[in-house]
Design an enzyme around this catalytic site. Structure first.
Site, PDB file in Angstrom:
ATOM      1  N   HIS A  93       0.927  -1.286  -0.056  1.00 48.02           N
ATOM      2  CA  HIS A  93       0.013  -0.113  -0.099  1.00 48.02           C
ATOM      3  C   HIS A  93       1.155   1.339  -0.063  1.00 48.02           C
ATOM      4  O   HIS A  93       0.507   2.233  -0.833  1.00 48.02           O
ATOM      5  CB  HIS A  93      -0.995  -0.164   1.186  1.00 48.02           C
ATOM      6  CG  HIS A  93      -1.983  -0.863   1.075  1.00 48.02           C
ATOM      7  ND1 HIS A  93      -1.773  -2.435   1.243  1.00 48.02           N
ATOM      8  CD2 HIS A  93      -3.411  -0.694   1.025  1.00 48.02           C
ATOM      9  CE1 HIS A  93      -2.990  -2.863   0.921  1.00 48.02           C
ATOM     10  NE2 HIS A  93      -3.993  -1.901   1.039  1.00 48.02           N
TER      11      HIS A  93
ATOM     12  N   HIS B 214       1.535  -3.413   9.427  1.00 48.66           N
ATOM     13  CA  HIS B 214       2.752  -3.647   8.905  1.00 48.66           C
ATOM     14  C   HIS B 214       3.842  -2.981   9.973  1.00 48.66           C
ATOM     15  O   HIS B 214       3.306  -2.109  10.763  1.00 48.66           O
ATOM     16  CB  HIS B 214       3.298  -2.697   7.799  1.00 48.66           C
ATOM     17  CG  HIS B 214       2.745  -3.343   6.373  1.00 48.66           C
ATOM     18  ND1 HIS B 214       3.584  -4.283   5.706  1.00 48.66           N
ATOM     19  CD2 HIS B 214       1.675  -3.100   5.612  1.00 48.66           C
ATOM     20  CE1 HIS B 214       2.892  -4.614   4.770  1.00 48.66           C
ATOM     21  NE2 HIS B 214       1.684  -4.148   4.624  1.00 48.66           N
TER      22      HIS B 214
ATOM     23  N   ASP C   7       8.618  -1.969   7.378  1.00 49.20           N
ATOM     24  CA  ASP C   7       8.108  -1.997   5.971  1.00 49.20           C
ATOM     25  C   ASP C   7       7.791  -0.590   5.422  1.00 49.20           C
ATOM     26  O   ASP C   7       7.857  -0.404   4.262  1.00 49.20           O
ATOM     27  CB  ASP C   7       6.765  -2.901   6.368  1.00 49.20           C
ATOM     28  CG  ASP C   7       6.995  -4.178   7.157  1.00 49.20           C
ATOM     29  OD1 ASP C   7       8.030  -4.666   7.034  1.00 49.20           O
ATOM     30  OD2 ASP C   7       5.922  -4.791   7.443  1.00 49.20           O
TER      31      ASP C   7
END
Length: 334
Positions: free
Chosen positions: A248, A289, A293
């Protein structure tokens, strides 16, 4: 006795001039005719002969010039009379040419989305439920409840759809040096590179998922159990194991880079980058996450963007824009 000899010489010279001019005329080159005449006649006589022979040639070029100017005036008046509709049509014709030039990259990006989906299913299959790792972001940001996690998804789709609208805007509102085909191609090329690195990262090292449905006590843990699940399941929001680095965040940073490169307003670019930062905090707070990340995506995607821009700069045909000195590289002829 000398007079007849002189007459014969002049008559022979005239015949040589006529033959040379006729031979040069077969090549349709006015300069060849001039050279043929000057090489066999004195200067004063050659000037008169050139003017006599070249009058029709110059008249032909003058007629072509006036005809070309008349066509340009008609084209300009047509553009002025039709207004924006004519401009939009011209822009669409340019976009079609650019799409034909870059369709392979766009098709590769579409195919790569399926490859990326299969790789995330493999990561979910290899994932093992364990306790989450220690993370500084988890300690600083309070965890969002399950029913509030959707905030990060809402911001994600706002960034994505607003960027899509900006990419498509040159079709409806043409602007100089802005083509949606080039922007979309750059987005697709950088996305393929980033997803390739992401696939390698989360397959070589499997980390325990921090999200609620990935924890040992979760009843919603449903990894793929067969080849059909691995190759047929499409789920971009409830996977486990595909962590480094955030998918994302890849999309959100790419959207920000699109605005940063192609939007002329500095205040818009600042707002977009601020939203990227807020989005990263929301993803960590939602426990989707680790902080690692997000941070890896923050610096990896811009580096890939710069590398892609260096090796594959925006190129358009030379006749697209008559104005020099723009940022789009030219020299490509089709």
């Amino acid at each position: 006795p000398a007079r007849p000899l002189h007459s014969r010489v002049m008559k022979k010279r005239e015949s040589v001039i006529v033959n040379a001019a006729a031979a040069a005329a077969t090549s349709s080159s006015h300069s060849d005719i001039e050279l043929a005449i000057v090489g066999h006649m004195p200067r004063a006589q050659s000037v008169d002969a050139i003017n006599t022979l070249g009058g029709g040639h110059h008249q032909h070029h003058n007629n072509q010039y006036h005809h070309h100017r008349h066509q340009q005036q008609q084209l300009g008046s047509a553009l002025d009379d039709t207004g924006k509709r004519k401009s939009a049509l011209t822009q669409w014709q340019k976009e079609k040419i650019l799409l034909q030039m870059n369709y392979k990259m766009l098709l590769l990006c579409l195919v790569w989305q399926y490859v990326h989906s299969v790789a995330t299913n493999v990561a979910y299959y290899l994932h093992v439920q364990r306790q989450t790792l220690s993370d500084l972001g988890f300690g600083l940001l309070p965890a969002l409840p399950k029913n509030v996690q959707v905030i990060s998804e809402i911001m994600f789709f706002i960034c994505l759809f607003s960027t899509i609208a900006f990419i498509l805007s040159p079709i409806f509102y043409p602007r100089r040096n802005l083509y949606f085909a080039l922007i979309l191609t750059r987005f697709a090329g950088t996305l393929v590179l980033a997803q390739t690195l992401r696939i390698v990262c989360f397959l070589v090292t499997t980390l325990p998922g921090p999200n609620y449905h990935c924890r040992p006590e979760s009843v919603n843990y449903a990894p793929p159990k067969s080849l059909w699940d691995i190759f047929g399941r499409q789920d971009a929001f409830f996977g486990c194991g595909d962590l480094v680095f955030s998918s994302h965040t890849i999309f959100v940073v790419l959207c920000a880079l699109i605005w940063h490169k192609y939007c002329p307003y500095k205040w818009v670019r600042r707002i977009v980058w601020f939203l990227v930062f807020i989005f990263g905090l929301l993803v960590v707070a939602a426990r989707k996450h680790y902080s690692l990340d997000i941070m890896v995506a923050w610096y990896t995607v811009p580096l890939l963007w710069v590398a892609y821009d260096h090796y594959f700069p925006d190129r358009v045909p030379v006749d697209f824009d008559p104005y020099p000195g723009n940022r789009i590289k030219r020299g490509l002829r089709i």
